[in-house]
Design a protein around this motif. Sequence first.
Motif, PDB file in Angstrom:
ATOM      1  N   ARG A 245     -60.652 108.795 -56.536  1.00  0.00           N
ATOM      2  CA  ARG A 245     -61.159 109.830 -55.619  1.00  0.00           C
ATOM      3  C   ARG A 245     -61.301 110.020 -54.130  1.00  0.00           C
ATOM      4  N   PRO A 246     -61.275 111.012 -54.139  1.00  0.00           N
ATOM      5  CA  PRO A 246     -60.949 111.663 -52.316  1.00  0.00           C
ATOM      6  C   PRO A 246     -62.141 111.315 -51.536  1.00  0.00           C
ATOM      7  N   ILE A 247     -62.924 111.451 -49.933  1.00  0.00           N
ATOM      8  CA  ILE A 247     -63.656 112.373 -49.355  1.00  0.00           C
ATOM      9  C   ILE A 247     -62.959 113.292 -48.567  1.00  0.00           C
ATOM     10  N   PHE A 248     -63.971 113.981 -48.551  1.00  0.00           N
ATOM     11  CA  PHE A 248     -63.606 114.519 -47.196  1.00  0.00           C
ATOM     12  C   PHE A 248     -64.415 114.831 -45.354  1.00  0.00           C
ATOM     13  N   PHE A 249     -63.607 114.631 -44.601  1.00  0.00           N
ATOM     14  CA  PHE A 249     -63.997 115.208 -43.509  1.00  0.00           C
ATOM     15  C   PHE A 249     -63.068 115.906 -42.194  1.00  0.00           C
ATOM     16  N   PRO A 250     -64.680 116.702 -41.216  1.00  0.00           N
ATOM     17  CA  PRO A 250     -65.526 116.201 -41.113  1.00  0.00           C
ATOM     18  C   PRO A 250     -66.655 117.128 -41.891  1.00  0.00           C
ATOM     19  N   ASP A 251     -68.045 116.729 -42.416  1.00  0.00           N
ATOM     20  CA  ASP A 251     -68.646 117.166 -42.991  1.00  0.00           C
ATOM     21  C   ASP A 251     -69.839 118.248 -42.157  1.00  0.00           C
ATOM     22  N   VAL A 252     -69.374 117.873 -40.846  1.00  0.00           N
ATOM     23  CA  VAL A 252     -70.112 119.021 -39.910  1.00  0.00           C
ATOM     24  C   VAL A 252     -68.935 119.265 -38.955  1.00  0.00           C
ATOM     25  N   ASN A 253     -68.933 120.275 -37.967  1.00  0.00           N
ATOM     26  CA  ASN A 253     -67.652 120.524 -37.298  1.00  0.00           C
ATOM     27  C   ASN A 253     -67.993 119.687 -35.503  1.00  0.00           C
ATOM     28  N   PRO A 254     -67.812 119.123 -35.627  1.00  0.00           N
ATOM     29  CA  PRO A 254     -67.766 117.613 -33.763  1.00  0.00           C
ATOM     30  C   PRO A 254     -68.333 118.756 -33.122  1.00  0.00           C
ATOM     31  N   GLN A 255     -66.950 119.303 -32.943  1.00  0.00           N
ATOM     32  CA  GLN A 255     -67.325 120.448 -31.842  1.00  0.00           C
ATOM     33  C   GLN A 255     -68.601 121.188 -31.964  1.00  0.00           C
ATOM     34  N   SER A 256     -69.445 121.133 -32.354  1.00  0.00           N
ATOM     35  CA  SER A 256     -70.267 122.122 -32.286  1.00  0.00           C
ATOM     36  C   SER A 256     -71.168 121.626 -31.496  1.00  0.00           C
ATOM     37  N   LEU A 257     -71.885 120.862 -31.048  1.00  0.00           N
ATOM     38  CA  LEU A 257     -72.896 120.281 -30.258  1.00  0.00           C
ATOM     39  C   LEU A 257     -72.779 121.806 -29.111  1.00  0.00           C
ATOM     40  N   PRO A 258     -74.535 121.733 -29.048  1.00  0.00           N
ATOM     41  CA  PRO A 258     -74.601 122.745 -27.913  1.00  0.00           C
ATOM     42  C   PRO A 258     -73.123 122.750 -26.977  1.00  0.00           C
ATOM     43  N   ALA A 259     -73.183 124.150 -26.280  1.00  0.00           N
ATOM     44  CA  ALA A 259     -72.488 123.912 -25.105  1.00  0.00           C
ATOM     45  C   ALA A 259     -73.117 123.181 -24.167  1.00  0.00           C
ATOM     46  N   ASP A 260     -74.116 122.986 -23.593  1.00  0.00           N
ATOM     47  CA  ASP A 260     -74.652 122.662 -22.445  1.00  0.00           C
ATOM     48  C   ASP A 260     -75.353 120.966 -22.683  1.00  0.00           C
ATOM     49  N   SER A 261     -74.614 120.116 -24.177  1.00  0.00           N
ATOM     50  CA  SER A 261     -74.697 118.865 -24.097  1.00  0.00           C
ATOM     51  C   SER A 261     -74.182 117.800 -23.246  1.00  0.00           C
ATOM     52  N   ASP A 262     -74.795 116.837 -23.195  1.00  0.00           N
ATOM     53  CA  ASP A 262     -73.814 115.889 -22.445  1.00  0.00           C
ATOM     54  C   ASP A 262     -74.130 114.534 -23.213  1.00  0.00           C
ATOM     55  N   PHE A 263     -72.747 114.497 -24.296  1.00  0.00           N
ATOM     56  CA  PHE A 263     -71.847 113.129 -24.323  1.00  0.00           C
ATOM     57  C   PHE A 263     -71.265 112.822 -24.512  1.00  0.00           C
ATOM     58  N   SER A 264     -70.409 111.273 -24.574  1.00  0.00           N
ATOM     59  CA  SER A 264     -69.471 111.199 -24.230  1.00  0.00           C
ATOM     60  C   SER A 264     -69.429 109.708 -24.936  1.00  0.00           C
ATOM     61  N   MET A 265     -67.334 109.270 -24.650  1.00  0.00           N
ATOM     62  CA  MET A 265     -67.731 108.025 -25.752  1.00  0.00           C
ATOM     63  C   MET A 265     -67.354 107.298 -24.312  1.00  0.00           C
ATOM     64  N   ALA A 266     -67.647 106.134 -24.412  1.00  0.00           N
ATOM     65  CA  ALA A 266     -66.832 104.952 -23.897  1.00  0.00           C
ATOM     66  C   ALA A 266     -66.136 103.776 -23.847  1.00  0.00           C
ATOM     67  N   ALA A 267     -65.021 103.937 -23.698  1.00  0.00           N
ATOM     68  CA  ALA A 267     -64.625 102.438 -24.326  1.00  0.00           C
ATOM     69  C   ALA A 267     -64.478 100.720 -22.810  1.00  0.00           C
ATOM     70  N   GLY A 268     -64.560  99.830 -23.907  1.00  0.00           N
ATOM     71  CA  GLY A 268     -64.111  98.577 -23.613  1.00  0.00           C
ATOM     72  C   GLY A 268     -66.169  97.607 -23.973  1.00  0.00           C
TER      73      GLY A 268
END
Length: 414
Positions: A245-268
């Motif tokens: 059986r399948p799953i579908f993604f993304p269940d939300v649009n990940p790019q739908s954050l408010p324009a002024d949002s402060d979101f980052s990913m840091a690797a390490g």
Amino acid sequence: MAEGSGDLTADGEREGKYVCKNRDICSKEEEERLERQHFWKVIDAFKYYRIHIQERVSRAERQFRILPERQRALIPNFLPNLAKIRQCIDQNQEVLKAIVRNCIHMFENMEYGEDDEMRKVRPSSTFDMDKLKSTIKQFVRDWSEAGKAERDSCYQPLIDEILKIFPREKCDVSKVRILVPGAGLGRLAWEIARLGYACQGNEWSFFMLFSSHFVLNRCNKVNSLTLYPWIHQFSNNKRSSDQTRPIFFPDVNPQSLPADSDFSMAAGDFQEVYTEPNTWDCVTTCFFIDTAHNVIDYIETIWNILKPDGVWINLGPLLYHFENMANELSIELSYEDVKAAILKYGFQIEVERESVPTTYTENERSMLKYLYDCVFFVARKPARIYYNGDGSHLEENNRKKARNQRYDNTGMAS
Ligand SMILES: C[S@@+](CC[C@H](N)C(=O)[O-])C[C@H]1O[C@@H](n2cnc3c(N)ncnc32)[C@H](O)[C@@H]1O
């Protein structure tokens, strides 16, 4: 290991880039060489997936063909089901290919060279294949409708606590800096940013980093992509179709954050990236603290990077990741001992629930399920910390008590 940061914002224009720093264990050149090697090893694992899993299906097929004719006749659905699994493998491989295609230049200040499509893919270890299978299941947990119940049990208690401690109606939440170490595919950090907080996810594994980069930066159509996360499970299926059986993604649009949002990913590596003291208002850990070689090191890092009066919110079990790895340091403490260390460090535990039932990448149709009986706590670094002459610290509440103790010991009031 690579680490870095980059804006993964709502506008879809700006691209999430990751910045790389290096640790000083060996020479910079040697460190970079090893990292490049690791990077390509993980890329190879993404590409080798199809061959590896098809071989697993071939094994099932070979074993079926050994059965006597009369027994084979009893299970006419067996081979058609394997044929379906093969199709699902191909579909999974398409998604994995797309992830890899998008990750070669994802780091802002670290280049790993160009991918050569003609290069022969080297076989990957079972260990890396298991990691890849876990990464595929992580898509269910973080970015599918099927993972909602699990997210509600794991992420919601953390989010509720953040909303309670830093109420949106009472403070400028865009100034509240929240760190999510071991962020996996980034959903918890993304949800926190969606509420307006300044949130950074941190992740160490290239498997997770490639995949989070893909979902956060390249996917903008709800449920437009398909994965078959359960095809690797050949046991404990009630129905053959459960496996495919399948799953579908993304269940939300990940790019739908408010324009002024402060979101980052840091690797390490969390302990190497976050060395700046007093910088975070909140550290939120979910299924993370047991990834430590030594959980006390994590407690120390969290103490150090939290601002005075900052809070650490945790939910998770203590399934120590290095427990069964030869030649790896692994300090396995009970929750009782972890808590004692947290308190001795100076944290004040404000909320504690010792029994929060959750699952982790659960296959809801499986005949075998694991239930984690998690601990949840909120630990605050006191607003005022007083330092002893020996460099150790005392939080305000214990200060009076300690002063008396010191008076007793030395005969002098401090
Ligand atoms: C059990 S998973 C939990 C992921 C996510 N928090 C969730 O609840 O779905 C632990 C994560 O921590 C990451 N991790 C382990 N050690 C780390 C480290 N030293 N620094 C940063 N991330 C780390 C792993 O790669 C993995 O993605």
